[in-house]
Write a protein that holds these residues in place. Structure first.
Motif, PDB file in Angstrom:
ATOM      1  N   GLY A 193     -33.309  10.209  10.497  1.00  0.00           N
ATOM      2  CA  GLY A 193     -33.311   9.371   9.304  1.00  0.00           C
ATOM      3  C   GLY A 193     -34.383   9.796   8.335  1.00  0.00           C
ATOM      4  O   GLY A 193     -34.950  10.878   8.430  1.00  0.00           O
ATOM      5  N   LEU A 202     -36.510  14.841   5.993  1.00  0.00           N
ATOM      6  CA  LEU A 202     -35.590  14.396   7.037  1.00  0.00           C
ATOM      7  C   LEU A 202     -36.345  14.395   8.370  1.00  0.00           C
ATOM      8  O   LEU A 202     -36.898  15.420   8.776  1.00  0.00           O
ATOM      9  CB  LEU A 202     -34.390  15.336   7.111  1.00  0.00           C
ATOM     10  N   ALA A 251     -24.551  14.787  14.035  1.00  0.00           N
ATOM     11  CA  ALA A 251     -24.923  14.184  12.751  1.00  0.00           C
ATOM     12  C   ALA A 251     -25.106  15.284  11.723  1.00  0.00           C
ATOM     13  O   ALA A 251     -25.676  16.344  12.021  1.00  0.00           O
ATOM     14  CB  ALA A 251     -26.204  13.373  12.896  1.00  0.00           C
ATOM     15  N   ARG A 252     -24.638  15.022  10.515  1.00  0.00           N
ATOM     16  CA  ARG A 252     -24.782  15.983   9.425  1.00  0.00           C
ATOM     17  C   ARG A 252     -25.495  15.316   8.258  1.00  0.00           C
ATOM     18  O   ARG A 252     -25.196  14.165   7.913  1.00  0.00           O
ATOM     19  CB  ARG A 252     -23.417  16.520   8.990  1.00  0.00           C
ATOM     20  N   TYR A 253     -26.415  16.053   7.666  1.00  0.00           N
ATOM     21  CA  TYR A 253     -27.200  15.542   6.551  1.00  0.00           C
ATOM     22  C   TYR A 253     -27.147  16.544   5.401  1.00  0.00           C
ATOM     23  O   TYR A 253     -27.066  17.753   5.610  1.00  0.00           O
ATOM     24  CB  TYR A 253     -28.667  15.345   6.960  1.00  0.00           C
ATOM     25  N   TRP A 260     -32.329  12.884   0.937  1.00  0.00           N
ATOM     26  CA  TRP A 260     -31.371  13.222   1.980  1.00  0.00           C
ATOM     27  C   TRP A 260     -30.326  12.119   2.106  1.00  0.00           C
ATOM     28  O   TRP A 260     -30.621  10.938   1.892  1.00  0.00           O
ATOM     29  CB  TRP A 260     -32.078  13.381   3.325  1.00  0.00           C
ATOM     30  N   LYS A 261     -29.121  12.512   2.499  1.00  0.00           N
ATOM     31  CA  LYS A 261     -28.044  11.555   2.773  1.00  0.00           C
ATOM     32  C   LYS A 261     -27.375  11.967   4.084  1.00  0.00           C
ATOM     33  O   LYS A 261     -27.215  13.162   4.359  1.00  0.00           O
ATOM     34  CB  LYS A 261     -27.010  11.543   1.641  1.00  0.00           C
ATOM     35  N   ARG A 262     -27.005  10.974   4.854  1.00  0.00           N
ATOM     36  CA  ARG A 262     -26.259  11.240   6.085  1.00  0.00           C
ATOM     37  C   ARG A 262     -24.780  11.304   5.758  1.00  0.00           C
ATOM     38  O   ARG A 262     -24.224  10.390   5.149  1.00  0.00           O
ATOM     39  CB  ARG A 262     -26.541  10.172   7.141  1.00  0.00           C
ATOM     40  N   THR A 264     -22.355  11.761   8.145  1.00  0.00           N
ATOM     41  CA  THR A 264     -21.571  11.203   9.242  1.00  0.00           C
ATOM     42  C   THR A 264     -22.039   9.800   9.518  1.00  0.00           C
ATOM     43  O   THR A 264     -23.219   9.475   9.332  1.00  0.00           O
ATOM     44  CB  THR A 264     -21.725  12.045  10.514  1.00  0.00           C
ATOM     45  N   PRO A 266     -23.530   6.601  11.388  1.00  0.00           N
ATOM     46  CA  PRO A 266     -24.477   6.520  12.496  1.00  0.00           C
ATOM     47  C   PRO A 266     -23.808   6.050  13.772  1.00  0.00           C
ATOM     48  O   PRO A 266     -22.728   5.496  13.749  1.00  0.00           O
ATOM     49  CB  PRO A 266     -25.517   5.506  12.004  1.00  0.00           C
TER      50      PRO A 266
END
Length: 266
Positions: A193, A202, A251-253, A260-262, A264, A266
């Motif tokens: 996160g 990140l 997980a991909r960021y 940063w953005k996720r 996928t 959580p």
């Protein structure tokens, strides 16, 4: 693409022996460009435990970057902890507590957050933050700048506050140094996160790879892949009684702007 194998909290002296060979086999199967071990190589900082940890690290695909954790300082021997807290670590792992590894498209800079004055909680020393900034400033444009530290100034996966002195100041220092990614451990809980005050950083934590001191239902490690403006984190899990490690969540960021953005859920 650059691939980094991330292990932490291996705790020789409290190791699940059945996991050692499977971890080594998996590490070589994954063929990372580098391996990171983010602290707590031992359980009680004993010479025999460091020797076992050194033998284990020597079998991981290299280059291998490791940093001390709080368990890598003596706990009960107060005189030694205050006078020479990292003497046994250095004797086994070499003199450098904050090593640097340069890879195609990435620079990894170790940060020693272990604090002999309080033992368990960590701190980001001003000298370490300055070294981090210098290392990152020297990297070519477009390089992913990765800090490797045992403690992280963000809450754990279960919401437990950061076990680190002045976490807000540490977040500011990491962002000012130009860190893109921070790899850490300590909590024994995998987590990924960001922090609102350091949205450009990140934070990726793994649990314990081979220790019996789990805080989740499985031992774990992660393969971190850098490429095409994204960071992909592939978890590998070993549940109690299993013969080895199996693929876990991915997980991909991405960082399309300053934050940063996720990609996928959580």
């Amino acid at each position: 693409m650059t691939r980094i194998l991330h292990l932490s909290d291996i705790h020789f002296g409290a190791v699940d022996a059945r996991l050692v060979e499977p971890v080594l086999a998996l590490a070589h199967d994954l063929r990372p460009d580098a391996t990171v071990v983010s602290g707590d190589l031992t359980q009680r900082a004993r010479a025999s435990q460091f020797a076992a940890a050194r033998a284990f690290l020597g079998q991981l695909p290299g280059p291998v970057l490791c940093v001390p954790g709080n368990h890598d300082m003596p706990l009960h021997n107060l005189a030694l902890r205050l006078a020479a807290p990292f003497a046994r670590y250095r004797a086994a792992m070499g003199p450098e507590l904050e090593p640097t590894v340069t890879l195609p498209g990435a620079v990894l800079q170790g940060v020693n957050t272990a604090d002999p004055l309080v033992w368990k909680a960590g701190r980001l020393r001003p000298a370490s933050a300055q070294r981090l900034a210098h290392s990152f400033a020297a990297a070519p444009p477009g390089t992913i700048r990765i800090a490797v530290m045992h403690h992280a100034p963000v809450p754990a996966a279960d919401g437990t506050p950061a076990d680190m002195a002045a976490p807000a100041a540490a977040l500011v220092a990491l962002a000012a140094a130009g860190a893109d990614v921070v790899l850490s451990g300590h909590t024994h809980m995998p987590h990924g996160g960001f922090a609102e005050t350091a949205a450009g950083v990140l934070f990726l934590q793994v649990g314990t790879a081979i220790s019996t001191r789990r805080k989740t239902s499985a031992n774990d490690l992660a393969l971190v892949t850098l490429g095409h403006g994204e960071v992909t984190v592939e978890s590998w899990l070993s549940t109690p009684g299993s013969a080895g490690f199996a693929p876990g969540p991915i997980a991909r960021y991405a960082r399309p702007d300053a934050a940063w953005k996720r990609l996928t859920p959580p």
